[in-house]
Design an enzyme around this catalytic site. Structure first.
Site, PDB file in Angstrom:
ATOM      1  N   ASP A   1       0.861  -1.183   0.000  1.00  9.73           N
ATOM      2  CA  ASP A   1       0.000   0.000   0.000  1.00  9.73           C
ATOM      3  C   ASP A   1       0.901   1.238   0.000  1.00  9.73           C
ATOM      4  OD1 ASP A   1      -2.667   1.307   0.259  1.00  9.73           O
ATOM      5  OD2 ASP A   1      -1.818   2.016   2.141  1.00  9.73           O
TER       6      ASP A   1
ATOM      7  N   GLU B   1       0.964   5.683   0.562  1.00  5.30           N
ATOM      8  CA  GLU B   1       0.339   6.953   0.913  1.00  5.30           C
ATOM      9  C   GLU B   1       1.019   8.029   0.085  1.00  5.30           C
ATOM     10  OE1 GLU B   1      -2.315   7.055   2.627  1.00  5.30           O
ATOM     11  OE2 GLU B   1      -2.231   5.000   3.397  1.00  5.30           O
TER      12      GLU B   1
ATOM     13  N   GLU C   1      -5.410  18.381   2.633  1.00  9.07           N
ATOM     14  CA  GLU C   1      -6.332  17.265   2.389  1.00  9.07           C
ATOM     15  C   GLU C   1      -5.630  15.918   2.552  1.00  9.07           C
ATOM     16  OE1 GLU C   1      -5.675  19.709   0.363  1.00  9.07           O
ATOM     17  OE2 GLU C   1      -7.528  20.871   0.095  1.00  9.07           O
TER      18      GLU C   1
ATOM     19  N   HIS D   1      -5.105   6.414   7.719  1.00 11.71           N
ATOM     20  CA  HIS D   1      -4.468   5.522   6.759  1.00 11.71           C
ATOM     21  C   HIS D   1      -2.971   5.451   7.054  1.00 11.71           C
ATOM     22  CE1 HIS D   1      -7.736   5.665   3.431  1.00 11.71           C
ATOM     23  NE2 HIS D   1      -8.265   5.859   4.630  1.00 11.71           N
TER      24      HIS D   1
ATOM     25  N   ASP E   1      -2.178  -0.793   6.666  1.00 10.30           N
ATOM     26  CA  ASP E   1      -3.170  -1.113   5.640  1.00 10.30           C
ATOM     27  C   ASP E   1      -2.750  -2.340   4.834  1.00 10.30           C
ATOM     28  OD1 ASP E   1      -4.560   1.022   6.557  1.00 10.30           O
ATOM     29  OD2 ASP E   1      -4.455   2.214   4.722  1.00 10.30           O
TER      30      ASP E   1
END
Length: 232
Positions: free
Chosen positions: A7, A9, A52, A150, A155
Protein backbone atom coordinates in the site's frame (compact mmCIF):
# COMPACT_ATOMS: atom_id res chain seq x y z
CA UNK A 1 3.93 -19.15 -3.79
CA UNK A 2 5.50 -15.87 -2.70
CA UNK A 3 3.35 -12.74 -3.01
CA UNK A 4 3.71 -9.15 -1.81
CA UNK A 5 0.79 -7.13 -0.46
CA UNK A 6 1.52 -3.41 -0.54
CA UNK A 7 0.00 0.00 0.00
CA UNK A 8 1.15 3.57 -0.58
CA UNK A 9 0.34 6.95 0.91
CA UNK A 10 0.78 9.99 -1.31
CA UNK A 11 0.54 13.76 -1.45
CA UNK A 12 -2.47 13.55 -3.74
CA UNK A 13 -4.10 11.66 -6.59
CA UNK A 14 -2.06 12.56 -9.68
CA UNK A 15 1.64 11.65 -10.03
CA UNK A 16 1.93 13.33 -13.42
CA UNK A 17 0.65 16.51 -11.78
CA UNK A 18 3.44 16.54 -9.20
CA UNK A 19 2.08 14.28 -6.47
CA UNK A 20 4.55 11.90 -4.83
CA UNK A 21 4.67 8.80 -2.65
CA UNK A 22 5.33 9.63 1.02
CA UNK A 23 5.03 6.13 2.50
CA UNK A 24 5.06 2.54 1.28
CA UNK A 25 4.39 -0.66 3.20
CA UNK A 26 4.96 -4.16 1.81
CA UNK A 27 4.04 -7.45 3.50
CA UNK A 28 5.37 -10.81 2.36
CA UNK A 29 3.02 -13.78 2.25
CA UNK A 30 3.87 -17.33 1.25
CA UNK A 31 1.07 -19.72 0.30
CA UNK A 32 -1.42 -17.17 1.72
CA UNK A 33 0.36 -17.03 5.11
CA UNK A 34 2.22 -13.95 6.38
CA UNK A 35 5.89 -14.72 6.92
CA UNK A 36 6.58 -11.76 9.21
CA UNK A 37 8.91 -10.11 6.66
CA UNK A 38 8.01 -6.63 5.51
CA UNK A 39 9.41 -3.49 3.91
CA UNK A 40 8.36 -0.08 5.21
CA UNK A 41 9.64 3.39 4.48
CA UNK A 42 8.67 7.06 4.66
CA UNK A 43 9.89 9.39 1.92
CA UNK A 44 10.63 13.06 1.66
CA UNK A 45 8.41 14.14 -1.26
CA UNK A 46 10.43 17.34 -1.80
CA UNK A 47 7.24 19.39 -1.67
CA UNK A 48 4.62 20.55 0.80
CA UNK A 49 1.97 18.11 2.03
CA UNK A 50 -1.50 19.40 1.12
CA UNK A 51 -3.94 19.75 4.00
CA UNK A 52 -6.33 17.27 2.39
CA UNK A 53 -3.65 14.57 2.17
CA UNK A 54 -2.44 15.21 5.72
CA UNK A 55 -6.01 14.71 6.96
CA UNK A 56 -6.03 11.23 5.39
CA UNK A 57 -2.69 9.81 6.56
CA UNK A 58 -1.52 12.29 9.21
CA UNK A 59 1.96 12.73 7.67
CA UNK A 60 3.20 16.32 7.83
CA UNK A 61 5.79 18.23 5.85
CA UNK A 62 7.92 18.60 8.98
CA UNK A 63 7.79 14.88 9.82
CA UNK A 64 8.86 13.90 6.30
CA UNK A 65 11.53 16.57 5.89
CA UNK A 66 14.36 14.39 7.25
CA UNK A 67 13.24 11.15 5.60
CA UNK A 68 15.12 9.64 2.62
CA UNK A 69 14.05 10.41 -0.92
CA UNK A 70 12.41 7.60 -2.88
CA UNK A 71 15.49 7.23 -5.05
CA UNK A 72 17.58 6.44 -1.96
CA UNK A 73 15.40 3.41 -1.06
CA UNK A 74 14.30 2.29 -4.52
CA UNK A 75 16.91 -0.47 -4.93
CA UNK A 76 16.13 -1.87 -1.48
CA UNK A 77 12.42 -1.87 -2.32
CA UNK A 78 12.98 -3.66 -5.64
CA UNK A 79 15.16 -6.24 -3.92
CA UNK A 80 12.38 -6.95 -1.43
CA UNK A 81 9.54 -7.30 -3.94
CA UNK A 82 11.77 -9.23 -6.40
CA UNK A 83 9.59 -10.89 -9.06
CA UNK A 84 6.58 -11.67 -6.84
CA UNK A 85 3.00 -10.76 -7.78
CA UNK A 86 2.01 -7.44 -6.19
CA UNK A 87 -1.36 -7.19 -4.45
CA UNK A 88 -3.02 -3.85 -3.71
CA UNK A 89 -6.49 -2.42 -3.17
CA UNK A 90 -7.47 -0.33 -6.18
CA UNK A 91 -4.12 -1.49 -7.51
CA UNK A 92 -3.97 0.75 -10.57
CA UNK A 93 -3.61 3.76 -8.24
CA UNK A 94 -0.67 2.29 -6.31
CA UNK A 95 0.97 0.88 -9.45
CA UNK A 96 0.69 4.26 -11.16
CA UNK A 97 2.54 6.00 -8.35
CA UNK A 98 5.10 3.21 -7.91
CA UNK A 99 6.02 3.11 -11.59
CA UNK A 100 6.12 6.91 -11.79
CA UNK A 101 8.63 7.01 -8.93
CA UNK A 102 10.72 4.18 -10.42
CA UNK A 103 10.86 5.81 -13.84
CA UNK A 104 11.77 9.11 -12.20
CA UNK A 105 14.79 7.30 -10.73
CA UNK A 106 15.73 5.85 -14.11
CA UNK A 107 14.65 2.35 -13.04
CA UNK A 108 12.41 0.00 -15.03
CA UNK A 109 8.70 0.04 -14.24
CA UNK A 110 6.99 -2.97 -12.65
CA UNK A 111 5.12 -4.97 -15.28
CA UNK A 112 1.37 -4.49 -15.00
CA UNK A 113 0.90 -8.27 -15.46
CA UNK A 114 2.12 -8.69 -11.86
CA UNK A 115 -0.78 -6.62 -10.51
CA UNK A 116 -3.48 -8.26 -8.38
CA UNK A 117 -6.35 -5.92 -7.48
CA UNK A 118 -8.29 -6.88 -4.34
CA UNK A 119 -10.92 -4.26 -5.18
CA UNK A 120 -11.72 -6.11 -8.41
CA UNK A 121 -11.73 -9.42 -6.51
CA UNK A 122 -14.13 -8.03 -3.90
CA UNK A 123 -16.49 -6.63 -6.54
CA UNK A 124 -16.53 -10.00 -8.29
CA UNK A 125 -17.14 -12.03 -5.11
CA UNK A 126 -19.58 -9.63 -3.43
CA UNK A 127 -21.34 -7.52 -6.06
CA UNK A 128 -23.43 -4.67 -4.71
CA UNK A 129 -21.68 -4.66 -1.31
CA UNK A 130 -19.28 -2.06 0.08
CA UNK A 131 -15.71 -2.74 -0.99
CA UNK A 132 -13.57 -0.31 0.99
CA UNK A 133 -10.80 -1.81 3.12
CA UNK A 134 -12.76 -0.93 6.26
CA UNK A 135 -15.93 -2.58 4.90
CA UNK A 136 -14.06 -5.75 3.93
CA UNK A 137 -12.43 -5.96 7.37
CA UNK A 138 -15.90 -5.80 8.91
CA UNK A 139 -17.21 -8.45 6.51
CA UNK A 140 -14.41 -10.90 7.36
CA UNK A 141 -14.16 -10.10 11.08
CA UNK A 142 -10.67 -8.60 10.83
CA UNK A 143 -9.64 -6.32 13.71
CA UNK A 144 -9.10 -2.80 12.38
CA UNK A 145 -9.24 -1.01 15.74
CA UNK A 146 -5.73 0.45 15.27
CA UNK A 147 -6.64 2.05 11.93
CA UNK A 148 -7.28 5.61 13.12
CA UNK A 149 -5.78 7.08 9.94
CA UNK A 150 -4.47 5.52 6.76
CA UNK A 151 -0.99 4.04 7.16
CA UNK A 152 0.77 2.10 4.42
CA UNK A 153 2.18 -0.75 6.53
CA UNK A 154 -0.91 -1.23 8.70
CA UNK A 155 -3.17 -1.11 5.64
CA UNK A 156 -0.97 -3.67 3.87
CA UNK A 157 -1.18 -5.97 6.89
CA UNK A 158 -4.97 -5.65 6.99
CA UNK A 159 -5.20 -6.14 3.24
CA UNK A 160 -3.11 -9.32 3.47
CA UNK A 161 -5.79 -10.79 5.75
CA UNK A 162 -8.56 -9.59 3.44
CA UNK A 163 -6.77 -11.10 0.43
CA UNK A 164 -6.56 -14.49 2.15
CA UNK A 165 -10.32 -14.41 2.79
CA UNK A 166 -11.09 -13.32 -0.78
CA UNK A 167 -9.04 -16.19 -2.18
CA UNK A 168 -10.35 -19.07 -0.10
CA UNK A 169 -9.68 -18.34 3.56
CA UNK A 170 -7.19 -19.90 5.93
CA UNK A 171 -7.83 -23.48 4.72
CA UNK A 172 -6.61 -22.77 1.19
CA UNK A 173 -3.45 -24.84 1.76
CA UNK A 174 -5.13 -27.68 3.62
CA UNK A 175 -4.03 -31.08 2.37
CA UNK A 176 -5.92 -34.23 3.30
CA UNK A 177 -4.21 -37.49 4.22
CA UNK A 178 -6.07 -39.19 1.40
CA UNK A 179 -4.35 -36.82 -1.04
CA UNK A 180 -0.85 -37.41 0.28
CA UNK A 181 -1.04 -41.24 0.39
CA UNK A 182 0.90 -41.14 3.67
CA UNK A 183 0.44 -40.44 7.36
CA UNK A 184 2.92 -38.52 9.48
CA UNK A 185 3.72 -40.20 12.81
CA UNK A 186 4.63 -38.05 15.79
CA UNK A 187 7.56 -39.70 17.61
CA UNK A 188 6.45 -38.07 20.87
CA UNK A 189 3.19 -39.99 20.73
CA UNK A 190 4.94 -43.20 21.84
CA UNK A 191 5.48 -46.56 20.08
CA UNK A 192 3.15 -47.59 17.31
CA UNK A 193 1.63 -51.05 17.72
CA UNK A 194 1.25 -53.01 14.50
CA UNK A 195 -2.04 -54.91 14.37
CA UNK A 196 -2.60 -58.11 12.44
CA UNK A 197 -5.40 -57.87 9.92
CA UNK A 198 -8.26 -60.29 10.60
CA UNK A 199 -10.06 -62.15 7.81
CA UNK A 200 -13.60 -60.94 7.07
CA UNK A 201 -16.25 -62.52 9.26
CA UNK A 202 -19.09 -64.54 7.66
CA UNK A 203 -22.44 -62.76 7.94
CA UNK A 204 -24.81 -65.33 6.41
CA UNK A 205 -27.11 -67.01 9.03
CA UNK A 206 -26.51 -70.66 9.90
CA UNK A 207 -29.23 -73.23 9.15
CA UNK A 208 -30.15 -73.59 12.84
CA UNK A 209 -30.61 -69.81 13.07
CA UNK A 210 -32.95 -69.87 10.09
CA UNK A 211 -34.95 -72.68 11.68
CA UNK A 212 -35.40 -70.79 14.93
CA UNK A 213 -36.49 -67.74 12.96
CA UNK A 214 -39.15 -69.75 11.07
CA UNK A 215 -40.46 -71.20 14.33
CA UNK A 216 -40.76 -67.71 15.81
CA UNK A 217 -42.62 -66.36 12.78
CA UNK A 218 -45.06 -69.28 12.89
CA UNK A 219 -46.18 -68.22 16.38
CA UNK A 220 -47.29 -64.76 15.24
CA UNK A 221 -51.06 -64.19 14.94
CA UNK A 222 -52.29 -62.29 11.88
CA UNK A 223 -48.90 -60.79 10.91
CA UNK A 224 -49.05 -57.53 9.01
CA UNK A 225 -47.18 -58.78 5.93
CA UNK A 226 -49.89 -61.43 5.35
CA UNK A 227 -52.44 -58.65 4.78
CA UNK A 228 -50.29 -57.05 2.06
CA UNK A 229 -49.59 -60.43 0.51
CA UNK A 230 -53.40 -61.04 0.23
CA UNK A 231 -53.88 -57.65 -1.52
CA UNK A 232 -51.14 -58.37 -4.00
Amino acid sequence: MREIVFDTETTGLNPSGGDRIVEIGCVEIYNRVETGRHFHAYFNPEREIPTEAEAVHGLTTIFLSDKPRFSEKAEELLEFIADAPLIAHNASFDFGFLNFELERCGLPAVCISRMVDTLALARSRHPGAKHSLDALCVRFGIDRSQRIKHGALLDAQLLAQVYVELTGGRQIGLGLVADTKSVAVDPAAGPVTARELRPPRPHAPAEEELERHRAFIAQLVDPLWDRFAAVC
